[in-house]
Write a protein that holds these residues in place. Structure first.
Motif, mmCIF file in Angstrom:
data_model
loop_
_atom_site.group_PDB
_atom_site.id
_atom_site.type_symbol
_atom_site.label_atom_id
_atom_site.label_comp_id
_atom_site.label_asym_id
_atom_site.label_seq_id
_atom_site.Cartn_x
_atom_site.Cartn_y
_atom_site.Cartn_z
ATOM 1 N N PRO A 117 44.791 1.658 -15.411
ATOM 2 C CA PRO A 117 45.950 0.840 -15.754
ATOM 3 C C PRO A 117 46.466 0.076 -14.539
ATOM 4 O O PRO A 117 46.375 0.552 -13.412
ATOM 5 N N SER B 209 52.036 -3.768 -12.529
ATOM 6 C CA SER B 209 52.365 -5.178 -12.263
ATOM 7 C C SER B 209 53.768 -5.469 -12.773
ATOM 8 O O SER B 209 54.214 -4.858 -13.760
ATOM 9 N N ALA C 85 54.424 -7.697 -14.567
ATOM 10 C CA ALA C 85 54.239 -8.189 -15.938
ATOM 11 C C ALA C 85 54.600 -7.108 -16.955
ATOM 12 O O ALA C 85 54.811 -7.406 -18.134
ATOM 13 N N ALA C 86 54.674 -5.830 -16.496
ATOM 14 C CA ALA C 86 55.067 -4.740 -17.397
ATOM 15 C C ALA C 86 56.447 -5.017 -17.998
ATOM 16 O O ALA C 86 56.750 -4.579 -19.112
ATOM 17 N N VAL D 207 56.504 -6.788 -21.574
ATOM 18 C CA VAL D 207 55.979 -6.200 -22.818
ATOM 19 C C VAL D 207 56.717 -4.914 -23.199
ATOM 20 O O VAL D 207 57.329 -4.258 -22.345
ATOM 21 N N CYS E 169 52.035 0.331 -24.067
ATOM 22 C CA CYS E 169 50.779 -0.406 -23.913
ATOM 23 C C CYS E 169 50.287 -0.357 -22.471
ATOM 24 O O CYS E 169 51.067 -0.139 -21.538
ATOM 25 N N LEU F 281 48.385 -2.164 -19.266
ATOM 26 C CA LEU F 281 48.111 -3.491 -18.703
ATOM 27 C C LEU F 281 46.799 -3.429 -17.966
ATOM 28 O O LEU F 281 46.483 -2.440 -17.313
ATOM 29 N N GLN G 193 43.740 -6.248 -15.877
ATOM 30 C CA GLN G 193 43.526 -7.627 -15.439
ATOM 31 C C GLN G 193 42.056 -7.994 -15.585
ATOM 32 O O GLN G 193 41.171 -7.238 -15.183
ATOM 33 N N ILE H 8 46.334 -11.237 -16.969
ATOM 34 C CA ILE H 8 46.784 -9.863 -17.234
ATOM 35 C C ILE H 8 46.945 -9.729 -18.739
ATOM 36 O O ILE H 8 47.568 -10.573 -19.385
ATOM 37 N N LYS H 9 46.329 -8.692 -19.287
ATOM 38 C CA LYS H 9 46.496 -8.502 -20.735
ATOM 39 C C LYS H 9 47.025 -7.108 -21.037
ATOM 40 O O LYS H 9 46.945 -6.203 -20.197
ATOM 41 N N ALA H 10 47.551 -6.958 -22.226
ATOM 42 C CA ALA H 10 48.128 -5.673 -22.644
ATOM 43 C C ALA H 10 47.443 -5.221 -23.924
ATOM 44 O O ALA H 10 47.072 -6.048 -24.764
ATOM 45 N N VAL I 262 48.989 -11.657 -21.455
ATOM 46 C CA VAL I 262 50.418 -11.573 -21.110
ATOM 47 C C VAL I 262 50.805 -12.643 -20.090
ATOM 48 O O VAL I 262 51.815 -13.334 -20.247
#
Ligand code: SAM
Length: 439
Positions: A297, A300, A302-303, A306, A310, A312, A314, A319-321, A346
């Motif tokens: 995991p 970031s 970016a957490a 969302v 979920c 995260l 990269q 960056i995706k979730a 994301v």
């Protein structure tokens, strides 16, 4: 236009009286229907949105209703926000059957929609599934798979993986899925009044070719359904070769029990021609267990964008979730299939900045409150969707989530006197928005 020989041919499957009624109805206008996205908007609010156009509910799909006439959906921002899907009513019966299976058996479910583009059944399935369930929406034709991916992004269900693989590839995933939907390519008799090409291409030989191709698709994918799992087989045709005979062949040739089948006929039902069968595969086994993925995991900022629950990760600069419960299944499928969308994009990493991705705005994983929001009126929402310039006076500089009637549409970067539009060019609406009629 009704193809030559069709009346005599179809009377052999349906009988003279039913065939006559059908032929007459095929000369009329097809009804228009929409299905609400319950994770984004209430059915009553959607009815209010359509105002005078909203008519009676679809009998077998309580979250769907007919419209008195066909508006320009492209010019409705609520459509682009994934508030509803425009789906032919008869084909919503697949969703009804699916909800029955989900009610009567226990999950979590892994569902494969094998022939999924443009996404009618998959978006309905996404609404029937719950957190922790997995939906794989597959389309073998590349250009159609991209349309499917865009429609699934708009729908916003985070447990969706979109693939572009041949049914044979799924056959290698023995016992992986609990539910299989095969909405097969067919001779399209049910679409004659909507699609003149289907009428022009119709012939008895083509029906035979379609029936054989359907068997091939079914046989290829069959091993991926676990013993005791359910298959929903459907076509938009009326003839028994592609319909009852193929459902019978699944039961006797592949090994299953036919639980239900139904025809929808224009002239009798308010919808297009459609056939749907539910079967249960012989035996009883749980779906195949897969090793827990060693997914590292990502930590970031970016957490913050969302909702919880979920993971995260990269890939390149994106960056995706992904819902935590699905990380193992996603990694397993990514190593075996041509996955074109898995999880939710994301943000893009650009130096020290994180640029929010368009799909995040459309996903139910988005944490509302993570970005300042600007509620757009219809004209401005259409300017956003057409990527035409506009400004957001009074809003702070930086990334802004733009919404329409409370539903997120996408992101802009507010520069003060104008905005940078973060809607991908591929999703830009290309219609003239200047004289758009009000809904
Ligand atoms: N389920 C879709 C929906 O509700 O929006 C409609 C699916 S349409 C009836 C059938 C799909 O099967 C098409 O998208 C077509 O590209 C795909 N298809 C065509 N040939 C195929 C094949 N050999 N194997 C699997 N899918 C195929």
């Amino acid at each position: 236009m009704i193809p030559e020989g069709f009346r005599e041919f179809i009377a052999k499957s349906l009988g003279e009286e039913e065939a006559g009624r059908l032929i007459e109805a095929l000369g009329g206008e097809p009804p228009v229907s929409v299905r609400v996205n319950p994770s984004k908007i209430a059915a009553d609010a959607l009815r209010e949105h359509f105002g005078k156009l909203a008519a009676e509910p679809v009998e077998w799909s309580p979250e769907a209703f007919y419209l008195n006439e066909r508006p320009s959906f492209t010019l409705d921002p609520l459509f682009h926000a994934g508030g509803y899907y425009v789906q032919e009513a008869s084909s919503m019966y697949v969703g009804k059957i699916l909800r029955g299976i989900i009610c009567e058996t226990s999950g979590p479910f892994r569902l494969l929609d094998l022939c999924a583009a443009p996404g009618g059944k998959s978006t309905d399935a996404a609404s029937a599934l719950r957190d922790g369930d997995l939906l794989v929406a597959n389309e073998v034709i590349g250009s159609r798979a991209s349309v499917l991916a865009a429609n699934m992004a708009r729908w916003g269900f985070p447990g969706t993986i979109v693939t572009n693989s041949d049914p044979v590839e799924f056959g290698k995933l023995k016992g992986f899925f609990d539910i299989l939907i095969v909405d097969a390519p067919c001779s399209g008799e049910g679409m004659f009044r909507k699609d003149s090409e289907a009428a022009q291409e119709w012939s008895e030989d083509n029906v035979a070719l379609c029936a054989a191709r359907q068997k091939r698709i079914l046989a290829d994918a069959w091993p991926c359904l676990r013993a005791g799992g359910h298959i929903i087989y459907s076509t938009c045709t009326f003839n028994r070769f592609e319909d009852e005979e193929n459902a019978g062949w699944i039961a006797s040739g592949l090994g299953g029990e036919l639980l239900e089948q139904r025809h929808f006929l224009p002239g009798r039902d308010k919808g297009e021609g459609f056939y749907c069968a539910l079967l249960r595969k012989e035996g009883d086994e749980p779906h195949t267990a897969i090793p827990r993925a060693a997914v590292k995991p990502l930590s970031s900022p970016a957490a913050e964008f969302v909702a919880g629950g979920c993971l995260l990760m990269q890939k390149g600069d994106i960056i995706k979730a992904l819902p935590e419960a699905l990380a193992g299944a996603a990694a397993y499928l990514e190593s075996r299939l041509h996955v074109i969308r898995s999880g939710v994009a994301v943000a893009q990493v650009k130096g020290r900045d994180l640029i929010p991705e368009a799909d995040l705005a459309l996903s139910t994983l988005l944490r509302r409150g993570a970005f300042p929001e600007a509620a757009l009126d219809r004209d401005t929402a259409l300017r956003f969707l057409a990527r035409e310039p506009f400004a957001l006076p009074g809003m702070p500089k930086g990334f802004i989530l733009v919404t329409y009637k409370g539903l997120p549409l996408g992101f802009v970067k507010n520069l003060g006197n104008r905005c940078n539009n973060l809607l991908p060019a591929s999703r830009r609406i290309r219609m003239d928005i200047k004289n758009a009629d009000k809904l």
